[in-house]
Design an enzyme around this catalytic site. Structure first.
Site, short mmCIF file in Angstrom:
data_model
loop_
_atom_site.label_atom_id
_atom_site.label_comp_id
_atom_site.label_asym_id
_atom_site.label_seq_id
_atom_site.Cartn_x
_atom_site.Cartn_y
_atom_site.Cartn_z
N SER A 139 24.14 3.23 -35.46
CA SER A 139 25.51 2.83 -35.74
C SER A 139 25.74 2.84 -37.26
O SER A 139 25.49 3.85 -37.91
CB SER A 139 25.80 1.46 -35.11
OG SER A 139 27.17 1.19 -35.05
N ASP A 157 29.50 6.67 -25.24
CA ASP A 157 29.66 5.71 -26.33
C ASP A 157 31.14 5.34 -26.47
O ASP A 157 31.99 6.21 -26.67
CB ASP A 157 29.15 6.34 -27.63
CG ASP A 157 29.03 5.34 -28.76
OD1 ASP A 157 29.73 4.31 -28.74
OD2 ASP A 157 28.24 5.60 -29.69
N HIS A 206 26.55 2.86 -26.39
CA HIS A 206 26.31 2.86 -27.84
C HIS A 206 24.99 2.21 -28.24
O HIS A 206 24.30 2.68 -29.12
CB HIS A 206 27.46 2.15 -28.55
CG HIS A 206 27.37 2.17 -30.04
ND1 HIS A 206 27.58 3.32 -30.79
CD2 HIS A 206 27.10 1.18 -30.94
CE1 HIS A 206 27.43 3.03 -32.08
NE2 HIS A 206 27.13 1.75 -32.19
#
Length: 472
Positions: free
Chosen positions: A282, A377, A411
Site C-alpha cells: 500500500s 482490491d 488489498h
C-alpha cells in the site's frame, strides 16, 4: 448431546453472520426471523452421544508452530458418523475476539480430518485444511486482526462440540479442545530495537554467522510480523514504520531517514554485500519504489498493492521535494449499506497531466521489481498501477520487473493463515473502508504471494548462507 431438538423432528439453528452452506448437501429455508431450518438430511445423524473422555483434538505435527506454517487438525474418539461443530477462537492485541466455526460429519471410525473431510456449512465449506484460521471473523464489526509484536505468540483455541451449534453463546460444553501456539520468532532469531533519526526500528537477525541477505521491511504503521517471519527464513530484516507521527500531522514524507536505515543494514556484520531488498504494501509499497528510484544500494523491491505514484503527502529527499502527491477526490468515495466505504475511485489518474509530478521514476532504479497485486482490491486500482509501472520500465529498455495478479484477492495481502479482513478503519482517511476480496481466494493468494516473496529475495539477494532457517 445434540444442541436443540424441537417438535416435529426439526432442528432450528440461529444464523451467525456470514455463515455459508454447501448447497449440494443441505436443504435449507430461511424465514424472516432468520431462523435456519435443516430438514430430513440431518435426521439420520441426530443421535445422543456421551461426553466421552476419549474425544481429542490433535494438532499435527505439533501444537506449536511458526505463524506462517499450516497445522493439521484432526479429531478422534467420536461416534461413528457423528455430526459435530468445530470452532476456532483467538483474541488480538487490542482485545478483539475473532471466531470461526464449521460443521463436520465424522467417518465410520469416529474421526474428522480437516485435510480430508469437507465442512458441510459454517464460515467456510468444503475441504479447507486451514479454513478455521483464515475464516475467523471479528465479534465487533469492521475490525482488523492486530498482531504487531513478534515476542508474543498468537494463540488459537480449537474446540469440538457435539451436534450442530451455530451460535457461540448457545453452544454446549466442548467435547475436547486444543491450543495452537503460532510463533513469530523461531529459535535463535534475535530482536533488537534500534534508533533512527526520526523513529525507532526493530532489527531481526537469523541464527548463524551469515552472511545473510538484508531486507528493509517498510510498514505503513509499525508491525513486526512480516519482518520476524522473513528472519526465520534466513534474512536480516529491519522493520520501519513510516508514520512516526499521526498522518494528519505529517506535511510531507522523507526518504532521508530510510536511507539511514539502508546504510545501517549495509554495515551489519551479518549482511552480505550483494545489495539490499525492500518490501512494502500500500503506501509503504510506493515508498519502497521511491527508495529504489532515488537512493543507491537497493537491489530488489517487492511492491504489494502499491501505487505507481506518490500518494498521501509530498515526498522530500535531501531537503528538496522530489515528488508531489497524487490528487484525491473524496467526493468519489462510495458509501455502502453496511457502514463501510469503497475508496478505490477517489484516487486520481497518475498518468494525467496534473499528476505527472507524482509519478515515481522507477526507470532510474537499478533494482529488480516484484509487483504483487490483487484483482479485487477496493482501495487502489492496483492492477492499473502495476501495468503502468511495467510499461514505464519496458519503455526505458529494462527487463527487470515481474508482476503477479491474484484473482478475487483483496488489498490486505499478508503472511498467510491470519484472519481475512473484510473492512476496517482506514489509517489515512479515518473512515471504515472495504478492502475487497473473497475470503477463500484471498487466503490462497496469501500463501502463494508469501512463497513468491521468499523466492524473489532469495534469487535476487543471493548469499552463501541464505538457506539457513530458524526452527522451533
Amino acid at each position: 448431546m445434540c444442541s436443540r431438538i424441537f417438535h416435529h423432528k426439526i432442528i432450528a439453528l440461529t444464523i451467525m453472520k456470514n455463515i455459508v452452506f454447501h448447497e449440494s448437501n443441505i436443504n435449507i429455508s430461511v424465514d424472516s426471523s432468520k431462523v435456519l431450518v435443516a430438514h430430513a438430511w440431518l435426521r439420520p445423524y441426530i443421535q445422543v452421544y456421551s461426553m466421552s473422555a476419549q474425544v481429542c483434538v490433535r494438532l499435527l505435527p505439533s501444537a506449536r508452530c511458526l505463524f506462517d506454517e499450516p497445522v493439521h487438525v484432526k479429531v478422534a474418539g467420536l461416534g461413528s458418523r457423528q455430526v459435530v461443530t468445530l470452532r476456532a477462537q483467538a483474541t488480538d492485541e487490542r482485545g478483539i475476539v475473532f471466531r470461526s466455526m464449521a460443521i463436520y460429519r465424522a467417518d465410520g471410525d469416529g474421526e474428522v480430518d480437516l485435510h480430508r473431510d469437507a465442512a458441510l456449512c459454517g464460515t467456510y465449506v468444503g475441504v479447507e485444511p486451514m479454513g478455521l484460521l483464515w475464516s475467523m471473523q471479528p465479534t465487533t464489526p469492521h475490525k482488523y486482526f492486530h498482531w504487531s509484536k513478534a515476542v508474543r505468540p498468537h494463540m488459537v483455541r480449537f474446540s469440538v462440540h457435539d451436534g450442530v451449534d451455530v451460535e457461540e453463546e448457545e453452544c454446549g460444553r466442548a467435547l475436547a479442545e486444543a491450543i495452537n501456539e503460532r510463533v513469530l520468532m523461531g529459535e535463535g532469531v534475535t530482536r533488537e530495537v534500534v534508533s533512527l533519526e526520526k523513529c525507532s526500528a526493530v532489527l531481526f537477525t537469523p541464527p548463524g554467522e551469515g552472511p545473510f541477505p538484508g531486507v528493509l521491511d517498510l510498514c505503513t504503521f509499525a508491525s513486526e510480523k512480516r519482518a520476524s517471519l522473513l528472519a526465520n527464513k534466513g534474512f536480516v530484516v529491519l522493520s520501519v514504520g513510516l508514520f512516526y507521527n499521526k498522518p494528519s500531522k505529517m506535511k510531507h514524507m522523507e526518504l532521508d531517514y530510510l536511507e539511514d536505515a539502508l546504510r545501517l543494514l549495509q554495515k551489519h556484520p551479518k549482511v552480505g554485500s550483494n545489495g539490499l531488498g525492500v518490501i512494502g504494501r500500500s503506501k509503504a509499497g510506493d515508498i519502497a519504489l521511491s527508495l529504489a528510484s532515488f537512493v543507491p544500494g537497493v537491489r530488489a523491491v517487492v511492491g504489494i498493492n502499491a501505487c505507481s505514484a506518490n500518494i498521501g503527502a509530498p515526498l522530500h529527499y535531501r531537503g528538496q521535494r522530489v515528488l508531489s502527491s497524487l490528487s484525491v477526490d473524496l467526493n468519489k468515495i462510495i458509501p455502502t449499506s453496511d457502514g463501510a466505504n469503497i475508496v478505490k475511485f477517489g484516487s486520481g489518474d497518475p498518468n494525467s497531466d496534473e499528476n505527472r509530478s507524482s509519478l515515481i521514476p522507477v526507470e532510474n532504479a537499478n533494482a529488480h521489481f516484484l509487483l504483487l497485486t490483487s484483482e479485487d482490491d477496493l482501495n487502489y486500482d492496483t492492477r492499473g498501477y502495476m501495468e503502468s509501472l511495467a510499461d514505464t520500465l519496458r519503455r526505458a529498455g529494462k527487463n527487470n520487473v515481474e508482476s503477479v495478479c491474484y484473482p478475487r484477492a483483496g488489498h490486505l495481502l499478508e503472511p498467510p493463515y491470519g484472519p481475512y479482513c473484510h473492512s476496517c478503519l482506514h489509517g489515512f482517511l479515518r473512515i471504515v473502508v472495504k478492502w475487497g476480496g473473497e475470503p477463500r481466494a484471498h487466503a490462497c493468494a496469501e500463501v502463494l504471494a508469501w512463497r513468491k516473496v521468499e523466492e524473489f529475495f532469495r534469487s535476487r539477494l543471493n548469499c552463501q548462507h541464505a538457506e539457513t532457517k530458524a526452527k522451533l
